[in-house]
Structure formats: C-alpha cells, structure tokens
Design a protein around this motif. Structure first.
Motif, mmCIF file in Angstrom:
data_model
loop_
_atom_site.group_PDB
_atom_site.id
_atom_site.type_symbol
_atom_site.label_atom_id
_atom_site.label_comp_id
_atom_site.label_asym_id
_atom_site.label_seq_id
_atom_site.Cartn_x
_atom_site.Cartn_y
_atom_site.Cartn_z
ATOM 1 N N UNK A 93 39.184 -15.385 -25.594
ATOM 2 C CA UNK A 93 38.616 -14.091 -25.945
ATOM 3 C C UNK A 93 38.314 -13.249 -24.708
ATOM 4 N N UNK A 94 38.048 -13.922 -23.583
ATOM 5 C CA UNK A 94 37.706 -13.199 -22.365
ATOM 6 C C UNK A 94 38.851 -12.991 -21.400
ATOM 7 N N UNK A 95 40.074 -13.339 -21.798
ATOM 8 C CA UNK A 95 41.195 -13.338 -20.856
ATOM 9 C C UNK A 95 41.658 -11.946 -20.448
ATOM 10 N N UNK A 96 41.671 -10.998 -21.357
ATOM 11 C CA UNK A 96 42.326 -9.714 -21.117
ATOM 12 C C UNK A 96 41.868 -9.003 -19.840
ATOM 13 N N UNK A 97 40.579 -8.892 -19.557
ATOM 14 C CA UNK A 97 40.185 -8.173 -18.334
ATOM 15 C C UNK A 97 40.751 -8.811 -17.062
ATOM 16 N N UNK A 98 40.911 -10.113 -17.053
ATOM 17 C CA UNK A 98 41.437 -10.792 -15.873
ATOM 18 C C UNK A 98 42.949 -10.592 -15.750
#
Length: 319
Positions: A238-243
C-alpha cells in the motif's frame, strides 16, 4: 449490556486462539530451509545453492523465498551460486525496527529492504551479483541497483513493479494497512480465512495460466497469513507508490545491463504500465514481452527467465 461485552470478549479470545494455532501449525510445517543471518539485530533468512557467479533472487508480495525453490533454482544451480532471501516481514526474515506491532502503520521501504538484504549478502560473501526481482521484488531490485551501482553486475526484472500507476490498489490494502485494520481485521484473516480463498487468490495471480501442481503446498501460504506477515505485506504494498515515483527519477543512472521480462497478459502488474515504460527510462535495458503470459513466468515458462538471466550475465561479462 454485560452479555454483549461477554460475547465480544469471547470472540476476541477465540480469534486470538485460532490465529495462534494456525500460525503455530504453519511455522511447524514450513520451517526455515536456509540460514538465518543476523543483520543489525534482524534475522534474515537466506538460502544458498549452486556454484558460479552470484545470482540474487528477490520474491514478490505475499510470498517468500520458497517461491523460487519450488522450481526455478533447480534450473540455475549448475551455472550460478543462487542466493534467495525472504524480504523483511516475510517468511523467516524479521521486520525492521520501528515497523512491528498490531497498531503500527509504518513499513519497510524498498530502499530499506534492499539495504538490509545487501548487508546480509555481504556477510555471506556475495560479490557483484546479478539481481533478479519479481513483482514487488522488482522494486527492491531496482533499489538495490541504485544503492550499489558499481557492485551490481546486472538486473533482471520479472513482472516487476517499476513505474507509477494510476488509481488506487483498492479498499483491501487500504484497510489492512491501517492501524485499525492491522489490529482488528488481520487477526480475523489469520484465524478464519478459508483455504478455498487462498487457492482462488493464487489462481488469480497465475491467470491466464494455472498454478503448477503442488505450488500452494510448497510455498506455505500459512506463513504469509501470519498476522505479522500479513501486516507487513499490506503496509509495504500500500505504501509502495511514493517510493516508485522517487526512484523513477534516478533510473537513468542505472547503467548496468537490465533485462526486463514481462507477460503481456499480466493483470496484476500490467506490462503497459510498467515494463513498456521502464524500457525508455533506463539506458542499458532490453525488453522481452511474453505473449499470452501472466504474472508468474518463472513458473509457467521458466526457460524464458533462465534465458534472461543468461543474457544479463553475458552482457555483464560474467560468462
């Protein structure tokens, strides 16, 4: 009122008991099959086999290193020293400091995952490896290459999550990665999720091909369904996109050979969004689209992955 609270507490107690029992059973059935390398106080599970140039394999979401030992490593050990890792929070590798706990919402970034796996690799003498990443593991492989460009011979990206995507990942990831979801929903998943749902999920990941016989039994889905692993997976995905957005800005600095392999029927990580964009972002890439194949070509057509690894090693001057 007292009856309500009594029933509520009984449900919580039963859920915790069932979750504990399922986790205990899964861990007994699927013990670590490699070595536990303590790295900065975190246990990192690594499996090493074969001889030759170093080849690191990094698995995707909802998985563990058994995804590779089911079949792919058997095609590789005559030509490479194959090093497979459980990513942080998955399989038998622990979570990084500050990310554990039922109410926690912090997750390990791709860069943090690459860094701890690199330090574990250093301990077992890995030098100038070809690094393969599948799916979510592709993002970790890219982070590996960005962090150590002069000590990464080549990258092989299989069905890799590599580029920003439109829209959201849906309510399931949003809910299970939240503090409330981690504390309330995930224990329910661990305790009560039927095997039929697991089988259907695996089938959807392999579509339009079928999972090979014995795959679910080998990989140990019960390891992923443990509360800590389910939280880790939900939060990481869920947190991958910003990276990904930030890493994309640096892809032009990846001058090592990069083999990009992607099925054009992949609906989990679509080739048009990822591989077909990535090839224009890296200076030394080669794209192979696999007609009619889905998300798991290392199982459904392993020879294509073996060939891509061979091309990467040759281009890097390792053979």
């Amino acid at each position: 009122m007292y009856l309500f609270f009594g029933c509520f507490i009984a449900v919580i107690a039963l859920t915790q008991w069932r979750a504990n029992a399922r986790e205990t059973t899964a861990e007994a059935q699927y013990p670590a099959i490699g070595e536990i390398v303590m790295t900065d106080g975190v246990p990192v599970h690594v499996h090493v086999s074969g001889t030759g140039p170093d080849l690191v394999l990094i698995h995707g979401a909802s998985g563990n290193l058994r995804d590779f030992t089911f079949g792919l490593t058997g095609h590789l050990t005559d030509h490479y020293r194959v090093i497979t890792f459980d990513r942080p929070g998955m399989g038998w590798t622990g979570r990084l400091p500050g990310t554990a706990g039922a109410w926690n919402t912090l997750s390990e970034t791709p860069q943090e995952q690459a860094a701890i796996l690199q330090r574990a690799a250093d301990q077992i003498g890995v030098k100038n490896p070809v690094v393969l990443g599948h799916s979510y593991g592709g993002a970790v492989a890219l982070a590996w290459g960005l962090a150590r460009p002069s000590d990464t011979a080549a990258l092989v990206l299989v069905s890799a999550a590599s580029e920003p995507w439109p829209g959201s990942l849906g309510w399931v990831y949003a809910a299970t990665s939240s503090a409330l979801g981690g504390a309330v929903l995930i224990p329910l998943v661990t305790a009560y999720l039927p095997e039929s749902v697991v089988d259907a999920s695996v089938s959807s990941i392999f579509a339009p091909q079928d999972p090979p016989e014995g795959y679910v039994d080998h990989i140990g889905s019960g390891l992923t369904l443990r509360r800590a692993s389910t939280r880790a997976n939900a939060q990481q995905v869920n947190g991958l996109l910003p990276y990904i957005i930030e890493m994309k800005k640096q892809y032009g600095t990846l001058t090592m050979p990069i083999e990009i392999l992607h099925g054009d029927a992949d609906t989990i990580v679509p080739a048009a969004v990822h591989a077909e964009v990535l090839i224009n972002d890296v200076p030394n890439g080669a794209l192979t689209l696999l007609p009619g194949l889905g998300h798991m070509p290392h199982h459904t057509n392993p020879e294509t992955v073996v060939d891509a690894i061979g091309r990467a090693a040759t281009r890097a001057g390792l053979r």
